[in-house]
Design a protein around this motif. Structure first.
Motif, short mmCIF file in Angstrom:
data_model
loop_
_atom_site.label_atom_id
_atom_site.label_comp_id
_atom_site.label_asym_id
_atom_site.label_seq_id
_atom_site.Cartn_x
_atom_site.Cartn_y
_atom_site.Cartn_z
N LEU A 195 26.33 -42.40 -0.84
CA LEU A 195 25.55 -41.78 -1.90
C LEU A 195 24.86 -42.87 -2.71
O LEU A 195 25.46 -43.91 -2.99
N ALA A 196 23.61 -42.62 -3.10
CA ALA A 196 22.87 -43.56 -3.94
C ALA A 196 22.16 -42.78 -5.04
O ALA A 196 21.40 -41.85 -4.74
N TYR A 197 22.40 -43.16 -6.30
CA TYR A 197 21.78 -42.44 -7.43
C TYR A 197 21.98 -43.27 -8.71
O TYR A 197 22.87 -44.12 -8.75
N PRO A 198 21.23 -43.01 -9.77
CA PRO A 198 19.88 -42.39 -9.72
C PRO A 198 18.85 -43.45 -9.35
O PRO A 198 19.18 -44.60 -9.13
N ASN A 199 17.57 -43.02 -9.31
CA ASN A 199 16.46 -43.94 -9.07
C ASN A 199 16.61 -44.66 -7.74
O ASN A 199 16.55 -45.89 -7.66
N ARG A 205 11.63 -42.70 -1.74
CA ARG A 205 12.21 -42.75 -3.06
C ARG A 205 12.57 -41.34 -3.49
O ARG A 205 11.97 -40.37 -3.06
N ALA A 206 13.57 -41.25 -4.35
CA ALA A 206 14.03 -39.98 -4.90
C ALA A 206 15.00 -40.30 -6.02
O ALA A 206 15.36 -41.47 -6.23
N ASP A 207 15.43 -39.28 -6.73
CA ASP A 207 16.44 -39.54 -7.75
C ASP A 207 17.79 -39.86 -7.11
O ASP A 207 18.54 -40.70 -7.60
N SER A 208 18.09 -39.19 -5.99
CA SER A 208 19.38 -39.42 -5.33
C SER A 208 19.25 -39.26 -3.83
O SER A 208 18.33 -38.62 -3.33
N MET A 209 20.20 -39.87 -3.13
CA MET A 209 20.22 -39.85 -1.66
C MET A 209 21.64 -39.71 -1.16
O MET A 209 22.59 -40.24 -1.77
N ALA A 210 21.79 -38.99 -0.04
CA ALA A 210 23.07 -38.92 0.66
C ALA A 210 22.82 -39.22 2.13
O ALA A 210 21.94 -38.61 2.74
N TYR A 211 23.58 -40.17 2.68
CA TYR A 211 23.48 -40.51 4.10
C TYR A 211 24.75 -40.07 4.79
O TYR A 211 25.85 -40.53 4.45
N ILE A 212 24.62 -39.14 5.74
CA ILE A 212 25.78 -38.60 6.48
C ILE A 212 25.85 -39.31 7.82
O ILE A 212 24.93 -39.22 8.65
N TYR A 213 26.94 -40.02 8.05
CA TYR A 213 27.06 -40.84 9.25
C TYR A 213 27.22 -40.01 10.51
O TYR A 213 26.82 -40.44 11.59
N THR A 268 23.76 -46.76 -8.77
CA THR A 268 25.14 -46.58 -8.31
C THR A 268 25.15 -46.26 -6.83
O THR A 268 24.33 -45.46 -6.36
N LEU A 269 26.08 -46.85 -6.11
CA LEU A 269 26.27 -46.58 -4.68
C LEU A 269 27.73 -46.23 -4.42
O LEU A 269 28.63 -46.92 -4.88
N ILE A 270 27.93 -45.16 -3.68
CA ILE A 270 29.28 -44.74 -3.31
C ILE A 270 29.33 -44.61 -1.79
O ILE A 270 28.44 -43.99 -1.19
N THR A 271 30.34 -45.19 -1.18
CA THR A 271 30.48 -45.14 0.27
C THR A 271 31.88 -44.65 0.64
O THR A 271 32.87 -45.14 0.10
N ASN A 282 22.41 -52.38 -10.53
CA ASN A 282 21.43 -52.90 -9.58
C ASN A 282 22.01 -52.97 -8.17
O ASN A 282 21.97 -54.01 -7.50
N ALA A 283 22.55 -51.84 -7.74
CA ALA A 283 23.24 -51.80 -6.45
C ALA A 283 22.24 -51.82 -5.29
O ALA A 283 21.12 -51.32 -5.39
N LEU A 284 22.68 -52.42 -4.19
CA LEU A 284 21.87 -52.55 -2.99
C LEU A 284 22.74 -52.32 -1.77
O LEU A 284 23.86 -52.82 -1.69
#
Length: 537
Positions: free
Chosen positions: A321-325, A336-344, A306-309, A288-290
């Motif tokens: 990175l944020a995935y899934p859901n 909304r999407a299955d996954s997201m990537a935010y490039i700074y 899951t969130l990866i920074t 339940n990452a935020l």
């Protein structure tokens, strides 16, 4: 009769043996005078003067002079007192002591020093029980070994199990850290500490490590475990109900109500479990990452399993990175999407696998979507393959445009322009004075550019052999008001309620009390010559 005599003989022999054994033990527990230059009789005691040596069991007792109470098996020791056990490693010295041979209790006062191999205890008030090896000090004491210096108001040194319990105003100091608490347990062999309740640590680099419900600190290996703890460095603050920190590996691991705040990015990650590599500036958060990315006027919320920074000095290397859901909201922007990537580096957000993006009255979908944020607002979106954009006008009609590739431009958060390249199709309703429906326009073209004002189409441009048609309202057919593939998915749009239901972070007091907040001021006691002694005039 012979049997009875034999039993009586055994009982008598046992009784005599027991008495002899008890007498022997009593004699062994008596204090003995081994040496003194002078022996003077006194009222109820003997006075021993100069180079006095007493013996009790396996211990030798040295002092300058003593009062020896033979009947009470007690000695009062004066000057250069030293108790040295021949069978263990404990030696204790002081200026004055009282030693009870019956209880093996030594009451030592003034300049007391207890040495046990590599551990030394300093105090002015020590009660040392030689039978169980327990040494109690009060009115402050200090312990030194090869790694740490510890001080407290009260303490218990259990020499037989190599454990010291420190109580009240406890301070541990070493070259790397200063720890403060009110209760601390210390192993003199492993150099491991455990504390109870509030514990605060300050590193030599200025990092703050805090625990509200106790801690574990391996001072040799620089490994920490905090309960309801947080660690604050120059670049981050890490929280967790259970927080593990390995300084040598620059690694954090947190469980339950986890949060990692990046000061430079002004972003915070929450979850059930988190891992953070400080040297790499890389974090992983699960359950339940935020993510909260704080802007000046609002906040970007992102939730996923899951969130990866990845942070760093090079902007090209920084991402989230944020995935899934994955779901996200920011003011009037939602997605909304299955996954997201935010490039700074370029403030670009990439959405993959059934992505949807809503902004005010607009909805856009495609096989993949990427959009940029400028001046804290969505600025531009690129839709690749099966791009479909829908906007609602002032009378709730759905203006639609689709194509192979689409670029959406936004102004102040609203859709401003759509540029479609390849297999372009559009359907838009002609509105007069924002309320009157005039008809339905359809256009088929290789490239279409559509401009908007307040959600309504204000201008349309086209190239490459367009096919256009216009249908008045009275001739509308139901199936003609939607392009193929039209689906309005407003019920899937994330809201703040969805975010809060997913995770509501634990509220922590940012102004928690710390022992380091107390002023480090101690009033010195006056010297004897500074005291004003009243006199009788």
């Amino acid at each position: 009769m012979t049997k009875i005599k034999f039993i009586l003989f055994c009982l008598l022999t046992s009784l005599v043996f027991s008495k002899a054994q008890a007498q022997a033990e009593k004699e062994q527990s008596r204090l003995e005078i081994l040496q003194a230059e002078q022996l003077l009789g006194g009222k109820g005691f003997e006075r021993l003067l100069t180079d006095v040596i007493l013996k009790h069991k396996t211990s030798l007792i040295y002092c300058d002079s003593a009062h020896f109470y033979s009947e009470d098996n007690l000695a009062k020791l004066f000057g250069n007192v030293k108790i040295d056990d021949q069978e263990d490693s404990v030696t204790v010295t002081s200026r004055y002591a009282e030693y009870d041979g019956n209880t093996q209790l030594a009451l030592l006062r003034n300049n007391v020093v207890l040495v046990n191999e590599g551990t030394t205890l300093y105090t002015d008030f020590l009660d040392y029980n030689r039978e169980n090896g327990e040494a109690n000090y009060f009115n402050s004491g200090m312990v030194k070994d090869s790694t740490n210096v510890l001080t407290s108001e009260k303490g218990l040194y259990e020499t037989q199990i190599e454990k010291i319990t420190f109580n009240e105003d406890v301070i541990l100091e070493n070259p790397d850290y200063t720890m403060k608490s009110n209760t601390l347990y210390y192993s003199t062999t492993t150099k491991i500490t455990e504390t109870v309740g509030l514990t605060n640590i300050l590193s030599k680099d200025g990092n703050r490590l805090n625990a509200q419900k106790g801690s574990y600190y391996d001072t040799g290996n620089k490994i920490f475990r905090f309960y309801d703890g947080d660690v604050e460095s120059e670049s981050s603050i890490v929280y967790g109900e259970t927080l593990y920190y390995d300084e040598n590996a620059e690694y954090y691991e947190a469980k339950e109500n986890v949060s990692i705040f990046n000061k430079k990015q002004n972003a915070e990650v929450f979850g059930d479990e988190g891992k953070y590599w400080e040297g790499k500036q890389y974090s992983e958060v699960y359950g339940n990452a935020l993510v909260r990315k704080y802007f000046e006027i609002d906040t970007l919320f992102v939730i996923a399993d899951t969130l990866i920074t990845q942070d760093g000095t090079n902007p090209e290397d920084k991402y989230t990175l944020a995935y899934p859901n994955m779901r996200m909201i920011k003011a009037d922007l939602a997605g909304r999407a299955d996954s997201m990537a935010y490039i700074y580096a370029d403030s670009t957000v990439h959405l993959y696998t059934d992505p949807i993006l809503w902004n005010n009255k607009s909805q856009i979908t495609a096989d993949s979507i990427q959009f940029t944020i400028a001046n804290q607002e969505i600025d531009q979106a690129l839709l690749q393959d099966n791009a479909f954009a829908i906007t609602r006008d002032t009378v709730a009609n759905f203006n639609q445009i689709k194509g192979r590739k689409m670029t959406a431009y936004f102004l102040n958060g609203d859709m401003d322009k759509l540029d479609v390249e390849g297999n372009g199709e559009s359907l838009y309703f002609a509105i007069e004075n924002d309320t009157t429906l005039k008809g339905l326009n359809k256009l088929l073209c290789g490239r279409i550019i559509m401009e908007f004002k307040e959600g309504a189409v204000s201008r349309i441009s086209h190239t490459i052999k367009p096919e256009a048609s216009f249908t008045p309202p009275h001739m509308f057919e139901e199936d003609e008001q939607k392009l193929e593939g039209f689906i309005w998915r407003g019920e899937e749009r994330p809201t703040q309620t969805h975010i809060n239901d997913w995770r509501t972070p634990k509220i922590r007091d940012k102004n928690r009390y710390s022992f380091f907040d107390e002023p480090d001021v101690k009033l010195p006691y006056p010297e004897n010559d500074e005291l004003q002694i009243p006199t009788d005039n």
